[in-house]
Write a protein that holds these residues in place. Structure first.
Motif, PDB file in Angstrom:
ATOM      1  N   VAL A 245       1.060  -1.513  -0.026  1.00  0.00           N
ATOM      2  CA  VAL A 245      -0.034   0.488   0.125  1.00  0.00           C
ATOM      3  C   VAL A 245       1.113   1.296   0.212  1.00  0.00           C
ATOM      4  O   VAL A 245       0.555   2.432  -1.155  1.00  0.00           O
ATOM      5  N   TYR A 246       1.627   1.543   1.329  1.00  0.00           N
ATOM      6  CA  TYR A 246       2.726   2.240   1.303  1.00  0.00           C
ATOM      7  C   TYR A 246       3.639   2.562  -0.611  1.00  0.00           C
ATOM      8  O   TYR A 246       3.759   4.100  -1.148  1.00  0.00           O
ATOM      9  N   GLU A 247       3.805   1.445  -1.025  1.00  0.00           N
ATOM     10  CA  GLU A 247       4.637   1.804  -2.062  1.00  0.00           C
ATOM     11  C   GLU A 247       3.528   1.968  -3.586  1.00  0.00           C
ATOM     12  O   GLU A 247       3.983   3.257  -4.264  1.00  0.00           O
ATOM     13  N   SER A 248       2.779   1.615  -3.685  1.00  0.00           N
ATOM     14  CA  SER A 248       1.559   1.821  -4.522  1.00  0.00           C
ATOM     15  C   SER A 248       1.211   3.230  -4.620  1.00  0.00           C
ATOM     16  O   SER A 248       0.543   4.336  -5.567  1.00  0.00           O
ATOM     17  N   LEU A 249       0.726   4.151  -3.189  1.00  0.00           N
ATOM     18  CA  LEU A 249       0.501   5.443  -2.662  1.00  0.00           C
ATOM     19  C   LEU A 249       1.352   6.269  -2.726  1.00  0.00           C
ATOM     20  O   LEU A 249       1.038   6.834  -3.498  1.00  0.00           O
ATOM     21  N   ARG A 250       2.781   5.668  -2.946  1.00  0.00           N
ATOM     22  CA  ARG A 250       3.896   6.537  -2.414  1.00  0.00           C
ATOM     23  C   ARG A 250       3.681   7.491  -4.345  1.00  0.00           C
ATOM     24  O   ARG A 250       3.760   8.345  -5.255  1.00  0.00           O
ATOM     25  N   SER A 251       3.674   6.127  -5.105  1.00  0.00           N
ATOM     26  CA  SER A 251       3.915   6.093  -6.622  1.00  0.00           C
ATOM     27  C   SER A 251       2.331   7.330  -7.091  1.00  0.00           C
ATOM     28  O   SER A 251       3.202   7.971  -7.911  1.00  0.00           O
ATOM     29  N   PHE A 252       1.651   6.870  -6.832  1.00  0.00           N
ATOM     30  CA  PHE A 252       0.418   7.616  -7.343  1.00  0.00           C
ATOM     31  C   PHE A 252       0.669   9.102  -6.767  1.00  0.00           C
ATOM     32  O   PHE A 252       0.729   9.479  -7.652  1.00  0.00           O
ATOM     33  N   TRP A 253       0.990   9.297  -5.928  1.00  0.00           N
ATOM     34  CA  TRP A 253       0.984  10.195  -4.978  1.00  0.00           C
ATOM     35  C   TRP A 253       1.860  12.037  -6.501  1.00  0.00           C
ATOM     36  O   TRP A 253       1.827  12.179  -6.324  1.00  0.00           O
ATOM     37  N   GLN A 254       3.371  10.513  -6.010  1.00  0.00           N
ATOM     38  CA  GLN A 254       4.577  11.366  -6.826  1.00  0.00           C
ATOM     39  C   GLN A 254       4.200  11.386  -8.485  1.00  0.00           C
ATOM     40  O   GLN A 254       5.151  12.344  -9.149  1.00  0.00           O
ATOM     41  N   SER A 255       3.122  10.971  -8.704  1.00  0.00           N
ATOM     42  CA  SER A 255       2.803  10.799  -9.960  1.00  0.00           C
ATOM     43  C   SER A 255       2.326  12.614 -10.490  1.00  0.00           C
ATOM     44  O   SER A 255       2.122  12.365 -11.655  1.00  0.00           O
ATOM     45  N   ASN A 256       1.591  12.570  -9.000  1.00  0.00           N
ATOM     46  CA  ASN A 256       0.082  13.766 -10.092  1.00  0.00           C
ATOM     47  C   ASN A 256       0.610  14.414  -8.971  1.00  0.00           C
ATOM     48  O   ASN A 256       0.283  15.856  -9.433  1.00  0.00           O
ATOM     49  N   ARG A 257       1.822  14.556  -7.853  1.00  0.00           N
ATOM     50  CA  ARG A 257       2.256  15.852  -7.256  1.00  0.00           C
ATOM     51  C   ARG A 257       3.847  15.407  -7.117  1.00  0.00           C
ATOM     52  O   ARG A 257       3.759  15.857  -5.795  1.00  0.00           O
TER      53      ARG A 257
END
Length: 252
Positions: free
Chosen positions: A212-224
């Motif tokens: 969950v951490y890796e997925s959230l961080r990847s999604f967050w960094q790609s959008n913000r």
């Protein structure tokens, strides 16, 4: 193709393109130290809640029915302050740190190595856009890392729990006394009582947490991408912890 490494620009056919430098590799000692310090600091900050959790879990062993009906966080916290003092919220925290330093170090270090090993074995190093495969790698790597860390540091976890569970009567006087007493009275295997049950919860918990951490961080960094890395890590870490704890609690 000419590379202007200092400014991070590549010139290809007259077209200037930004080039991102490869991420710096963190050394083994730095990985172990960072993971250990982070784990010890987080556990120290949440030690009062951890103590209350343990006391609530064992309350039925030492309390009558009337006391159980009045059980609440406020009542138990007030009892601790009145009977044992404010510092009692951190009872057993030294052994918690002694456990968390190696546990977190091994956990983060082995996770990175399991992840690299699985990506290399499955050929994912050359296919970076396979989201589902990456998620599986993070899940499996996290589970294996959690099991490795929990197994290697379990005696300290057992001592931590028993020290924190002590209320008015003190049976264990400290870390070494607890280790010696348990080994003498229950044998070496006594230091690993409950390991199987712990692994059944730690494995899935760490697997979910890392994935969950890796997925959230990847999604967050790609959008913000302009957000603070510290804020992103804190937010993703908190959400992944909540997700893993919730799933494991209701599953087990």
């Amino acid at each position: 193709m000419q590379m202007e490494a200092r400014v991070g620009v590549a010139v290809d056919g007259g077209v200037r393109k930004l080039v991102q430098p490869p991420p710096k590799q963190i050394g083994t000692v730095s990985q172990l130290l960072a993971g250990g310090v982070a784990g010890a600091l987080s556990k120290t900050c949440t030690a009062p809640l951890a103590r209350l959790t343990i006391l609530f879990q064992i309350q039925g062993m030492h309390s009558n029915v009337v006391t159980l009906r009045k059980a609440s966080i406020w009542n138990e916290a007030s009892r601790i302050i009145h009977e044992e003092g404010f510092r009692a919220f951190w009872k057993g925290n030294l052994v918690t740190i002694a456990h968390r330093l190696p546990y977190s170090s091994v956990n983060f270090y082995t996770y990175e190595h399991y992840k690299k090993l699985l990506k290399k074995a499955t050929g994912l190093q050359s296919h970076r856009d396979n989201v589902s495969a990456d998620l599986c790698v993070h899940f499996v790597s996290g589970g294996m890392a959690g099991i490795t860390a929990a197994t290697s540091t379990y005696p300290l976890d057992l001592v931590r729990t028993r020290l924190a569970a002590q209320t008015n009567f003190t049976y264990y006087r400290g870390i070494w006394h607890a280790l010696h007493t348990i080994s003498k009275e229950e044998g070496i295997l006594g230091l690993y009582k409950g390991l199987g049950t712990t692994l059944l919860t730690v494995g899935p918990s760490i697997a979910i947490s890392f994935s969950v951490y890796e997925s959230l961080r990847s999604f967050w960094q790609s959008n913000r991408s302009n957000d603070s890395p510290v804020a992103v890590s804190l937010a993703c870490g908190s959400l992944s912890g909540i997700a893993s704890s919730t799933v494991v609690y209701y599953a087990f």
